[in-house]
Design an enzyme around this catalytic site. Sequence first.
Site, PDB file in Angstrom:
ATOM      1  CB  CYS A   1      -0.949  -0.009   1.197  1.00 32.94           C
ATOM      2  SG  CYS A   1      -2.295  -1.197   1.013  1.00 32.94           S
TER       3      CYS A   1
ATOM      4  CB  SER B   1     -12.036   9.619   1.972  1.00 36.46           C
ATOM      5  OG  SER B   1     -11.878  10.801   1.238  1.00 36.46           O
TER       6      SER B   1
ATOM      7  CG  ASP C   1     -12.249   1.566   4.521  1.00 34.02           C
ATOM      8  OD1 ASP C   1     -11.077   1.905   4.324  1.00 34.02           O
ATOM      9  OD2 ASP C   1     -12.832   1.720   5.604  1.00 34.02           O
TER      10      ASP C   1
ATOM     11  CG  ASP D   1      -6.451  -2.257  -2.103  1.00 36.98           C
ATOM     12  OD1 ASP D   1      -5.344  -1.898  -2.567  1.00 36.98           O
ATOM     13  OD2 ASP D   1      -6.963  -1.749  -1.113  1.00 36.98           O
TER      14      ASP D   1
ATOM     15  N   GLY E   1     -11.515 -12.680 -13.523  1.00 33.37           N
ATOM     16  CA  GLY E   1     -10.568 -11.597 -13.374  1.00 33.37           C
ATOM     17  C   GLY E   1     -10.052 -11.111 -14.708  1.00 33.37           C
ATOM     18  CG  HIS E   2      -8.310  -7.926 -17.451  1.00 30.19           C
ATOM     19  ND1 HIS E   2      -8.656  -8.451 -18.672  1.00 30.19           N
ATOM     20  CD2 HIS E   2      -7.478  -6.882 -17.712  1.00 30.19           C
ATOM     21  CE1 HIS E   2      -8.078  -7.755 -19.638  1.00 30.19           C
ATOM     22  NE2 HIS E   2      -7.351  -6.804 -19.086  1.00 30.19           N
ATOM     23  CB  SER E   3      -4.078 -11.599 -16.673  1.00 31.86           C
ATOM     24  OG  SER E   3      -4.459 -12.257 -17.880  1.00 31.86           O
TER      25      SER E   3
ATOM     26  CG  ASP F   1      -8.871  -1.061   5.693  1.00 29.76           C
ATOM     27  OD1 ASP F   1      -9.170   0.058   5.260  1.00 29.76           O
ATOM     28  OD2 ASP F   1      -8.685  -2.032   4.937  1.00 29.76           O
TER      29      ASP F   1
END
Length: 349
Positions: free
Chosen positions: A18, A50, A52, A69, A140-142, A228
């Site tokens: 992060c 702002s 999560d 994320d 997903g994606h790659s 978090d």
Amino acid sequence: MNNPTIPRLTSLSHGGGCGCKIAPDVLAKLMHNTLPVGPFPQLMVGTQSSDDAAVYRLNDEQALIATTDFFMPIVDDPHDFGRIAATNALSDIYAMGGRPIMALALVGMPLKSLPHDTISAILAGGAAVCQAAGIPIAGGHSIDSVEPIYGLAVMGLAHPDHIKRNDQAQAGDLLILSKPLGVGVLSAALKKDRLDAVGYQAMIESTTRLNTPGTQLAALDAVHALTDITGFGLLGHTLEMCRGSGLQAQIDYAALPWLPDVPALVRDGILTGASARNWTACQAGVTLDATLPPEAQALLTDPQTSGGLLIACHPDIGDQVMALLQADGFTQAARIGRLSAGQPHIQVS
């Protein structure tokens, strides 16, 4: 990862975890001309606070929570990298008080630099965490990218009345932090070959511990706000809570929990560049007591990856919240301060 012909994962990226996040003040400028959201009456949480994750009311009993994320490697072990990235992505669902139901993988890998086995190990690490959370990675994606990137888009559910925002804290609330701080410092030590086996294990155990108590905390009316602690550090994310709720915070520096040797490493000059960036972004809203040690500023702004929950709750249920956290293995959870009426600001003493 002992094969000298295989590059260290952390050597392939300019940042890690992060700590890769765009600084909050820069992000605000970039989004300044973004079109306003709305009118979408079912959108309970969007970009305005702002928070999560985004939250969309499906009906009177269900709200959909959505987040994404991803980041570059914070460790060199590919399986651990995948586990950390997945745990971090799931955290946003728990931080809203939700229960994750499904994830999509986001994968960008330098195919000419990394063996396919290494990439497969990253994906397996993420899948293992999702299996532990009881959810599928359903797609997903790659892409073939210059730097290795991995993360998830995650969807979750919660009752609309149990959504825990970061801007609903109340004056008098107790602040509780569920995990120790110092992930950024330990990751910097790892890059410099200054992190011993004990420190590495502590970092992995912390960053791969799912923030599952968020789902249970959502059922407690006296828990008023959750977030978090990730890339903006303790000060950055606490300041978001203060500004959203219109309150000021008092943080007890001596009560803060740390991962092993973190303050000593900072005194030896081990820290991330992101901590200075975070201080620049939040310093106008923070007062540090003159009696704090010299390393306090860097520690308080250290970017966390897959960090703990910051919980704002009525003092009467402080013991209940602490017991809930400790029963779920969060043994270093700590009461770290309070919120009070006043202009949004943080006082650390």
